[in-house]
Write a protein that holds these residues in place. Structure first.
Motif, PDB file in Angstrom:
ATOM      1  N   ALA A 133       2.424   8.020  -6.314  1.00 54.62           N
ATOM      2  CA  ALA A 133       1.350   7.040  -6.137  1.00 54.62           C
ATOM      3  C   ALA A 133       1.856   5.848  -5.330  1.00 54.62           C
ATOM      4  O   ALA A 133       3.055   5.546  -5.318  1.00 54.62           O
ATOM      5  N   LYS A 134       0.929   5.139  -4.674  1.00 56.49           N
ATOM      6  CA  LYS A 134       1.322   3.978  -3.868  1.00 56.49           C
ATOM      7  C   LYS A 134       1.912   2.855  -4.721  1.00 56.49           C
ATOM      8  O   LYS A 134       2.675   2.041  -4.230  1.00 56.49           O
ATOM      9  N   ASN A 135       1.595   2.843  -6.017  1.00 61.30           N
ATOM     10  CA  ASN A 135       2.160   1.837  -6.926  1.00 61.30           C
ATOM     11  C   ASN A 135       3.176   2.468  -7.886  1.00 61.30           C
ATOM     12  O   ASN A 135       3.414   1.944  -8.973  1.00 61.30           O
ATOM     13  N   PHE A 136       3.806   3.565  -7.476  1.00 63.87           N
ATOM     14  CA  PHE A 136       4.751   4.312  -8.315  1.00 63.87           C
ATOM     15  C   PHE A 136       5.945   3.450  -8.723  1.00 63.87           C
ATOM     16  O   PHE A 136       6.363   3.446  -9.872  1.00 63.87           O
ATOM     17  N   SER A 192       4.164   8.072  -0.885  1.00 63.31           N
ATOM     18  CA  SER A 192       2.727   8.003  -1.145  1.00 63.31           C
ATOM     19  C   SER A 192       1.927   8.169   0.143  1.00 63.31           C
ATOM     20  O   SER A 192       0.710   8.304   0.092  1.00 63.31           O
ATOM     21  N   ASN A 193       2.595   8.179   1.286  1.00 67.15           N
ATOM     22  CA  ASN A 193       1.936   8.323   2.574  1.00 67.15           C
ATOM     23  C   ASN A 193       1.550   9.789   2.809  1.00 67.15           C
ATOM     24  O   ASN A 193       2.412  10.671   2.771  1.00 67.15           O
ATOM     25  N   ASP A 198       0.810  -1.226   0.000  1.00 68.07           N
ATOM     26  CA  ASP A 198       0.000   0.000   0.000  1.00 68.07           C
ATOM     27  C   ASP A 198       0.843   1.277   0.000  1.00 68.07           C
ATOM     28  O   ASP A 198       0.331   2.351   0.322  1.00 68.07           O
ATOM     29  N   ARG A 199       2.127   1.180  -0.369  1.00 68.99           N
ATOM     30  CA  ARG A 199       2.983   2.361  -0.253  1.00 68.99           C
ATOM     31  C   ARG A 199       4.229   2.250  -1.122  1.00 68.99           C
ATOM     32  O   ARG A 199       4.806   1.179  -1.271  1.00 68.99           O
ATOM     33  N   THR A 220       7.271   9.121 -13.380  1.00 71.61           N
ATOM     34  CA  THR A 220       8.284  10.134 -13.079  1.00 71.61           C
ATOM     35  C   THR A 220       7.682  11.188 -12.156  1.00 71.61           C
ATOM     36  O   THR A 220       6.542  11.607 -12.353  1.00 71.61           O
ATOM     37  N   ALA A 221       8.466  11.612 -11.157  1.00 69.62           N
ATOM     38  CA  ALA A 221       8.069  12.702 -10.263  1.00 69.62           C
ATOM     39  C   ALA A 221       9.286  13.578 -10.038  1.00 69.62           C
ATOM     40  O   ALA A 221      10.423  13.089  -9.995  1.00 69.62           O
TER      41      ALA A 221
END
Length: 123
Positions: free
Chosen positions: A92-95, A79-80, A34-35, A60-61
């Motif tokens: 995102a949690k699935n980044f 993502s938290n 979840d993260r 990408t971030a």
């Protein structure tokens, strides 16, 4: 006089290149069901403003610019929501995909200072 200024300028440019060449980059990342979270930390840097880009797969971030403290700068991606409120760049949690991420340190002009790909810890 003009030759002296040219030599001084050339020496100063050489010193900056040498300092950038010694820059150190530490990239850490972690995935959970979840993260996703990562850090991109630079040291031995010329004082100034830097940003970090994190990429994994097609994701990408990029962080906002941050000022060095001494010769170091640190960036967190998470993502938290609690960590995002504390200043982490949101992802995102699935980044993180494929168990790998690449952290890239950029100078204030967007030029790459250093880049490193690492395997992420799965928890």
């Amino acid at each position: 006089m003009n030759k002296t200024l040219t030599l001084v300028g050339a020496f100063a440019a050489l010193c900056l290149v040498t300092l950038d060449a010694s820059a150190t980059l530490v990239v850490k990342c972690e995935t959970r069901t979840d993260r996703s979270r990562a850090s991109v930390d630079g040291s031995n840097l010329v004082p100034g403003m830097y940003s970090a880009r994190l990429s994994s797969g097609a994701n990408t971030a990029q962080s906002p610019l941050a000022q060095t403290v001494g010769d170091e700068v640190a960036f967190d991606f998470d993502s938290n929501k609690r960590d995002i409120k504390k200043g982490a760049t949101p992802i995102a949690k699935n980044f993180i995909v494929g168990g790998q991420a690449t952290g890239t340190l950029l100078d204030a002009n967007g030029a790459v200072v250093k880049s490193k790909t690492v395997n992420c810890r799965a928890r």
